[in-house]
Design a protein around this motif. Sequence first.
Motif, short mmCIF file in Angstrom:
data_model
loop_
_atom_site.label_atom_id
_atom_site.label_comp_id
_atom_site.label_asym_id
_atom_site.label_seq_id
_atom_site.Cartn_x
_atom_site.Cartn_y
_atom_site.Cartn_z
N ARG A 98 -6.99 -11.00 7.70
CA ARG A 98 -7.03 -9.94 8.57
C ARG A 98 -7.69 -10.09 9.72
N GLY A 105 8.25 -1.39 4.58
CA GLY A 105 7.33 -0.77 5.13
C GLY A 105 7.23 -0.70 6.54
N ASP A 106 6.09 -0.09 6.82
CA ASP A 106 5.93 0.27 8.39
C ASP A 106 5.50 -1.21 9.22
N ARG A 134 1.46 -1.43 10.41
CA ARG A 134 0.38 -1.41 9.36
C ARG A 134 0.87 -2.05 7.88
N SER A 171 2.38 -1.10 5.73
CA SER A 171 2.02 0.08 4.50
C SER A 171 3.19 -0.07 3.54
N CYS A 172 3.04 0.40 2.34
CA CYS A 172 4.02 0.47 1.21
C CYS A 172 4.89 1.57 1.22
N ARG A 173 6.18 1.58 0.84
CA ARG A 173 6.81 2.89 0.86
C ARG A 173 7.27 2.90 -0.42
N ASP A 174 7.68 4.53 -0.83
CA ASP A 174 7.98 4.76 -1.89
C ASP A 174 9.77 5.06 -1.80
N ARG A 233 4.87 -10.97 0.55
CA ARG A 233 3.85 -10.11 -0.14
C ARG A 233 3.43 -10.47 -1.44
N ARG A 258 -0.53 -9.64 -2.08
CA ARG A 258 -0.80 -8.45 -1.64
C ARG A 258 0.47 -7.48 -1.84
N CYS A 286 3.44 -4.78 -2.59
CA CYS A 286 3.50 -3.27 -2.85
C CYS A 286 4.05 -2.99 -4.19
#
Length: 421
Positions: free
Chosen positions: A18, A369-370, A373, A375-378, A398, A403, A405
């Motif tokens: 990170r 995802g985004d 960020r 981020s994870c999407r549904d 991922r 990491r 989702c």
Amino acid sequence: MLRTSAYSSIRASLMKGRFQQSLLRTLAFLLSSLVHLCDFKSKKWRRSGDSRLKMLWIIRFSGFFSAALVTIVLSPSLQSFPPAEAIRSSHFDGYLRYPGQTPVVDSLNRFSFRKASAFGNAEECGSGDRQTSGETTVCDPSLVHIAITLDVEYLRGSIAAVHSILQHSLCPTNFFFHFLVSETNLETLVRSTFPQLNFKVYYFDPEIVRNLISTSVRQALEQPLNYARNYLADLLEPCVRRIIYLDSDLIVVDDVSKLWTTSLGSRTVGAPEYCHANFTKYFTDGFWSDKRLSGTFVGRKPCYFNTGVMVIDLVKWRRFEYTKRIERWMEIQKNSRIYELGSLPPFLLVFAGHVATIEHRWNQHGLGGDSVRGSCRDLHPGPVSLLHWSGSGKPWLRLDSNRPCPLDALWAPYDLYGPTP
Ligand SMILES: *[C@@H]1O[C@H](CO)[C@@H](O)[C@H](O)[C@H]1NC(C)=O
């Protein structure tokens, strides 16, 4: 190619660490200077023709190139930052500069895919005499035609997509796959992974689109193979009258022949439409304020559609010369920036509002995802026949970085990457 493997492992380790945005910016700046230096050197090599010197520079800078790429991929917000632009275009040029050279072959040798389990038609498929490949000719009118690109960076995704299609279909030997490649011949790899598959590999020359591609918000969107879908009507045999085009970052969890038999009515392209999406944002203010350009949408009700899953009537496409229409918009884009994304906006310009609507179940997109960020999407509500990891996150990266989702677990069973256990 060096970037593929080095890049995914470095990317994975960086993800864990990170890194701070500011550190990445500094790194990008330093690397851009190095890349410029290297680019200057590369011009010298071609003049001098000294291959030993060339090798030395390749070795010395290959690490930097990979790192530069990682920096950009990891930090999409950097992409409007001038030094990042510099790295990206230098890298891109370098990558096209040495077609067919050893880096490509070298990285392919490191690819290892397991053989998919055998498949065959169910009895219901009728004339189930198409048992072995090789006998099937592409012009057989009973075939279901599917086109997918085989990009070295997305190869794992493409193989998983094919695998998922075969696993969920009643009559898999009725399918004919059209693989579009531009880096090297991947025929052997496909044949050893899917021994029974009916397929053909088509070479898509990056030069065709090289002068038409403008920089976009994400480097991956600039890959020449992304634009191969514009040329399916020319690349494929004239006897192929309809094609299902699929992206490399998806899996099909239903019988794709249902998608094949969808009616397009009088339309040329079929895709799920998203009329609630804000269509304005796909084009620049300059586009909307110039009525000579935005006037193209007059008399239409344009809606967003994703070009990762399309059913295309190739006969109509050829007749109305849609490739030329798309190219004209790409030429306009080169001169006056009218959009920010890659291959999608020209499709919207030509087809939005004139698309045959396909059920949303056939493109549950956005699972990548985004981009900023990660981020994870549904899933969107409703049934699912196809899961699409559009966006910057890819399930294989991922999963490799530990990491994932939650929905990436649905992709994993179709993954054939890795040695035989
Ligand atoms: C749609 O997007 C444009 C440009 O991003 C914005 O100006 C506009 O307000 C948005 N419209 C709606 C209804 O959200």
